[in-house]
Write a protein that holds these residues in place. Structure first.
Motif, short mmCIF file in Angstrom:
data_model
loop_
_atom_site.label_atom_id
_atom_site.label_comp_id
_atom_site.label_asym_id
_atom_site.label_seq_id
_atom_site.Cartn_x
_atom_site.Cartn_y
_atom_site.Cartn_z
N UNK A 296 0.87 -1.17 0.00
CA UNK A 296 0.00 0.00 0.00
C UNK A 296 0.91 1.22 0.00
N UNK A 297 0.73 2.09 -0.98
CA UNK A 297 1.51 3.32 -1.08
C UNK A 297 0.55 4.49 -0.85
N UNK A 298 0.95 5.45 -0.02
CA UNK A 298 0.10 6.58 0.31
C UNK A 298 0.88 7.87 0.11
N UNK A 299 0.25 8.84 -0.53
CA UNK A 299 0.82 10.17 -0.64
C UNK A 299 -0.30 11.18 -0.60
N UNK A 300 -0.03 12.30 0.00
CA UNK A 300 -1.01 13.37 0.09
C UNK A 300 -1.21 14.07 -1.25
N UNK B 17 -2.45 10.04 5.73
CA UNK B 17 -2.26 8.69 6.26
C UNK B 17 -3.35 8.29 7.24
N UNK B 18 -3.67 9.19 8.15
CA UNK B 18 -4.65 8.87 9.18
C UNK B 18 -6.07 8.79 8.65
N UNK B 19 -6.27 9.13 7.38
CA UNK B 19 -7.61 9.08 6.79
C UNK B 19 -7.77 7.98 5.74
N UNK B 20 -6.68 7.57 5.08
CA UNK B 20 -6.82 6.59 3.99
C UNK B 20 -6.56 5.15 4.43
N UNK B 21 -5.98 4.98 5.60
CA UNK B 21 -5.80 3.62 6.11
C UNK B 21 -7.01 3.27 6.96
N UNK B 22 -7.57 2.09 6.73
CA UNK B 22 -8.78 1.69 7.44
C UNK B 22 -8.47 1.28 8.87
N UNK B 23 -9.38 1.55 9.79
CA UNK B 23 -9.17 1.09 11.17
C UNK B 23 -8.96 -0.43 11.18
N UNK B 24 -7.98 -0.88 11.91
CA UNK B 24 -7.70 -2.31 11.98
C UNK B 24 -6.84 -2.85 10.85
N UNK B 25 -6.53 -2.02 9.86
CA UNK B 25 -5.68 -2.45 8.75
C UNK B 25 -4.24 -2.51 9.27
N UNK B 26 -3.63 -3.70 9.24
CA UNK B 26 -2.31 -3.90 9.82
C UNK B 26 -1.28 -4.26 8.76
N UNK B 27 -0.04 -3.85 9.02
CA UNK B 27 1.07 -4.10 8.10
C UNK B 27 2.26 -4.63 8.87
N UNK C 119 1.86 4.71 12.41
CA UNK C 119 2.61 3.45 12.49
C UNK C 119 2.17 2.66 13.72
N UNK C 120 2.04 3.33 14.85
CA UNK C 120 1.62 2.66 16.08
C UNK C 120 0.26 2.00 15.91
N UNK C 121 -0.64 2.65 15.19
CA UNK C 121 -1.99 2.12 15.00
C UNK C 121 -2.06 1.00 13.97
N UNK C 122 -1.07 0.89 13.07
CA UNK C 122 -1.19 -0.03 11.94
C UNK C 122 -0.06 -1.06 11.81
N UNK C 123 0.86 -1.10 12.76
CA UNK C 123 1.97 -2.05 12.69
C UNK C 123 1.63 -3.31 13.47
N UNK C 124 1.89 -4.47 12.86
CA UNK C 124 1.64 -5.73 13.56
C UNK C 124 2.55 -5.86 14.77
N UNK C 125 2.26 -6.83 15.62
CA UNK C 125 3.01 -7.01 16.87
C UNK C 125 4.51 -7.13 16.67
N UNK C 126 4.93 -7.88 15.69
CA UNK C 126 6.36 -8.08 15.46
C UNK C 126 6.82 -7.45 14.16
#
Length: 154
Positions: free
Chosen positions: A12-16, A44-54, A97-104
C-alpha cells in the motif's frame, strides 16, 4: 516499490499529493511487481482503514524545518516542510505506524539529521500512549537518516 518488486507481497503506497500518486502509479505499471499494489491519495490517518495492519512500513515524511525551506526553492513546499523542528509530519507518521503495525512488525522512517532522530527517540521513550521504540538509527551522510522502529514487546 523496490521493497516488494521481486516478491509476491502486497504493498500500500500513500501520498497526500495527487501528482505524487500518479507518479507512483506509473512506477507500478513500469515495474510490474509480483504482488498487488494499492496506491492511495490522502492523509495517512484518513486513507488507512481502522484495523488495517502491516508487517512493514516505510515512511518518508517532509523533514525540513519550516525556517529552512527557502534553501530548496525547486521543491514543492508541502513535500518538504516538516514544521517548526522538521518533525511535525514524522510525529504524525509515528502515531499512524503505532496504530497499523503488527506485533512483530518493523517500520523505517527517513529523517534529515541525526539530531532529529535523537529528538524523535527521546519523544518516543517518554510517550506512554505509544507502543513503539527506536530500535536503530543509521546516518547516510548528507543523504539523511533512517530510523528503525519496532514494538516495545517485539
Amino acid at each position: 516499490l523496490r521493497a516488494v518488486a521481486h516478491r509476491r507481497r502486497n504493498l500500500v503506497m500513500v501520498d497526500l499529493d495527487e501528482h505524487a500518486r500518479e507518479l507512483a502509479r506509473a512506477n507500478v505499471l513500469a515495474n510490474r511487481p509480483l504482488g498487488v499494489v494499492d496506491v492511495r491519495q490522502g492523509r495517512l490517518d484518513q486513507v488507512l482503514r481502522p484495523g488495517e495492519l502491516f508487517s512493514g512500513i516505510i515512511a518518508d515524511p517532509p523533514w525540513v524545518p519550516s525556517h529552512d525551506v527557502r534553501r530548496f526553492p525547486r521543491d514543492p513546499m508541502r513535500a518538504i516542510d516538516g514544521g517548526r523542528d522538521g518533525l511535525d509530519v514524522a510525529r504524525q507518521c509515528v502515531r499512524v505506524i503505532d496504530a497499523h503495525l503488527t506485533s512483530y512488525g518493523w517500520a523505517l522512517l527517513q529523517l534529515g539529521t541525526p539530531a532529529q532522530a535523537r529528538d524523535l527517540a527521546v519523544g518516543l521513550a517518554s510517550a506512554r500512549d505509544l507502543d513503539l521504540d527506536v530500535v536503530e538509527i543509521r546516518t547516510y551522510g548528507d543523504r539523511g537518516v533512517l530510523v528503525r522502529l519496532g514494538r516495545r514487546d517485539g
